[in-house]
Design a protein around this motif. Structure first.
Motif: not given
Lengths: 308, 365
Positions: A121-122, A129-130, A137-138, A142-144
């Motif tokens: 869902g990003m 910006r992160a 979401m962060k 990171a997982l993605s």
């Protein structure tokens, strides 16, 4: 997939990890659970070669890796405890950078990136910006990132700490999907409810494994009964009184407005508790952990950690 | 190629910090102009008080000369005797010049002159005394000339490379070297420690990047920024202060690159021993200050005591400042400063090796 034998690590006088041996089977979800400071992150870092082990061995696909961690890092996507991407880079730039330094071919990357952004869902935040992302979401970013290198083994160190409940559920679903895709997942968490869907569980206390094994076996072999007691009177005063009782002090704990009672021996001490109602429950993972945690306090050497 | 991505990422991160950009590119120019004025050792407008206790005409003519020179600023002239110590104690003047009647046995009728100086600022006092003696000497020579006489013995001084003895010509190039040091040392050490702080160092370490690549990925962008800064600094001293550049600036580029590899190895060492940006800043500041004081910029290297000279010998700024002055003022080629280049190379080789070994040790804790 990966196995450790007698892994140990000390930081000066503190024994962070003590003789830890476990096996993470291929295409499974293995959760390592324990309180903060129990040594979970140290184990992850040792597996990735980020911290040098004092003793013990690490095996990858049944082969001792010695001190060559290249094989592990090539097969593994590791997500550290804290968000470890660049706050000033946009979401897509972070993904690209991670893929670049892991030499993920561009042909493979674009499709996978698109799919990961959609799954998590990003997609609508890819130009953000992160640093402007929420905690959940962060973690998804990171997982993605680590999934972009299509790792066989996914190491997730407390991925949901500080994440809102909705994102935690989403995270849990993503992990289940990863298993469906054939990946091996090793995850650490202080939240035992998240570990309910794991295939294997490892309970850690003060750097030592207090119980481990397949989840089904752990549940099946659980030797105690769990009662939920709605107390008559002030719950804290009752707990205070009951903690002085030698038969109860290690068998009760508060859960919401209830007192949970773990019946360890054949003798039931429920009559000591002033109760409005008493209900027996099937043990949750949290109860199981607490049982072994208390048992390890009472009898540190008496536990048989493995149910393998 | 992996290195390229790391460098690209560094530049994106630097240019995204909008607050930092003016500090990187504008502040150094302002700083160099400000420092250019501040560090000038030429002293002018020394405040003096004149006590004239004589009606001697020669005294009046000398006082006129003092009044018309920009070296002194006459704050008061009185014909009453005063306590000179008290005048200096008040601190409003640095010197008190007293003119008295000529001694009886003086056939030329020259007044007796006494100068009292505030010795707290020894440098200014010595310079003031020198200026005053120069004025008197010039006055006497002019008088001799008028009387058709010549000075019995004369020495002619020729000052090469900086004939006007402008201190900015000497200090300006040194400040440029300082600027390159500040930007590069601070930026590199902080940028590596930031990776540790935000745990992205772990991400880099488990990637295919080698420790050398990580170091270069940090050092190259800051070096480029440092060199841009140095170019701006050179332009500022050339245009603003009219400092001449007589040599080949390509030599300076070569020296700066070697210098940067040594300096950035120190930055890497700082980042290895510190774990927060705050600590890194402190260490970088301390290192920079030590390097600066032992660089020969403010005091000649020969004045540094032997014990501390060892530190000066491993100080890369010292050699860069020497080279930069050779190129700027003397217009010298590499044959005049190859020794300094070799020293820089030796320091760079040792520091890079030590830093990379330590960096590797850090990441395999």
């Amino acid at each position: 997939m990966i196995e450790t034998k007698n892994l140990s690590k000390s930081f000066k006088d503190i024994k962070a990890v003590r003789d830890v041996s476990f096996r993470i089977p291929t295409n499974s979800i293995t959760t390592i659970a324990g309180a903060d400071g129990s040594g979970k992150s140290t184990i992850f870092k040792m597996l990735m070669g980020l911290i040098k082990k004092d003793a013990g061995s690490i095996y990858l696909k049944n082969e001792d890796i010695g001190s060559d961690f290249n094989q592990i890092t090539r097969l593994t996507g590791y997500m550290p405890e804290r968000f470890s991407l660049y706050p000033d880079l946009r979401v897509e730039e972070n993904l690209n950078f991670y893929a670049d330094i892991h030499q993920v071919p561009r042909s493979r990357r674009e499709k996978l990136k698109q799919r990961l952004l959609e799954t998590t869902g990003m997609i609508q935040f890819k130009n953000r910006r992160a640093r402007a992302l929420s905690g959940g979401m962060k973690q998804k970013l990171a997982l993605s990132s680590i999934l972009l290198s299509a790792p066989e083994l996914v190491l997730l160190d407390e991925p949901t700490t500080g994440v809102d409940p909705l994102s935690r559920i989403e995270f849990s679903n993503i992990i289940k999907d990863l298993k469906q895709e054939g990946k091996t997942i090793f995850i650490s968490t202080p939240y035992l409810d998240e570990a309910e869907n794991s295939d294997h569980i490892i309970f850690l206390k003060e750097g030592k494994i207090i119980k481990k094994g397949p989840m089904k076996t752990i549940r099946k072999q659980f030797p105690a009964r769990i009662f939920s007691v709605l107390p008559r009177g002030n719950i804290y005063e009752i707990m205070d009184q009951m903690h002085r009782h030698p038969d109860l002090k290690n068998s009760i704990y508060i859960r919401g407005k209830f007192i949970k009672y773990i019946q360890v021996s054949s003798k039931n001490h429920l009559d000591l508790l002033p109760a409005i109602s008493v209900k027996e429950e099937s043990p949750k993972l949290e109860d199981i952990f607490l049982y072994y945690e208390r048992q390890s306090t009472i009898n540190p050497e008496g536990l048989h950690a493995s149910t393998d | 190629m992996r290195l390229f991505y790391l460098i690209k990422k560094e530049f994106i991160e630097i240019f995204r910090q909008k607050e930092l950009l003016p500090l990187i590119f504008i502040a150094p120019i302002i700083q160099i102009i400000m420092l250019g004025y501040v560090v000038k050792t030429d002293i002018k407008n020394i405040p003096v008080e004149i006590i004239n206790l004589t009606s001697n005409k020669i005294a009046a003519r000398i006082i006129n000369r003092i009044n018309s020179t920009p070296l002194f600023r006459v704050k008061a002239i009185s014909d009453q005797n005063k306590d000179t110590v008290e005048l200096l104690k008040r601190g409003q003047v640095k010197a008190v010049i007293i003119f008295k009647d000529p001694p009886r046995q003086n056939p030329l009728n020259y007044p007796e002159i006494q100068i009292s100086l505030d010795g707290i600022d020894s440098n200014t006092s010595l310079i003031a005394a020198g200026y005053f003696n120069g004025i008197i000497k010039k006055f006497l020579l002019d008088n001799l000339k008028k009387a058709g006489m010549h000075q019995p013995a004369m020495s002619k001084t020729l000052i090469r490379f900086n004939p006007t003895l402008e201190s900015i010509n000497y200090m300006g190039p040194g400040i440029v070297a300082l600027l390159l040091t500040i930007i590069s040392l601070f930026f590199t050490s902080i940028s590596i420690v930031r990776e540790k702080e935000q745990q992205t160092m772990d991400t880099l370490l488990i990637s295919r990047l080698t420790p050398i690549e990580i170091y270069l990925g940090k050092a190259i962008p800051t070096s480029i920024i440092g060199l841009i800064n140095m170019s701006l600094g050179i332009a500022a001293v050339m245009i603003w202060f009219r400092v001449p550049v007589r040599g080949n600036l390509l030599y300076l580029l070569l020296a700066s690159i070697i210098f940067l590899s040594a300096l950035l190895a120190y930055a890497l060492l700082i980042s290895v021993i510190t774990s927060t940006q705050q600590q890194a800043l402190f260490f970088a500041w301390f290192t920079m200050l030590t390097f600066m004081l032992l660089s020969g910029l403010f005091t000649p290297i020969e004045n540094i005591p032997p014990g501390l000279r060892i530190l000066a010998d491993i100080n890369p700024i010292r050699y860069l400042i020497k080279i930069i002055r050779e190129i700027f003022l003397k217009g010298n080629g590499i044959e005049y400063f190859y020794k300094e280049l070799l020293y820089l190379l030796a320091i760079a080789s040792v520091t890079v090796t030590v830093s990379v070994i330590n960096f590797k040790r850090l990441i395999s804790k």
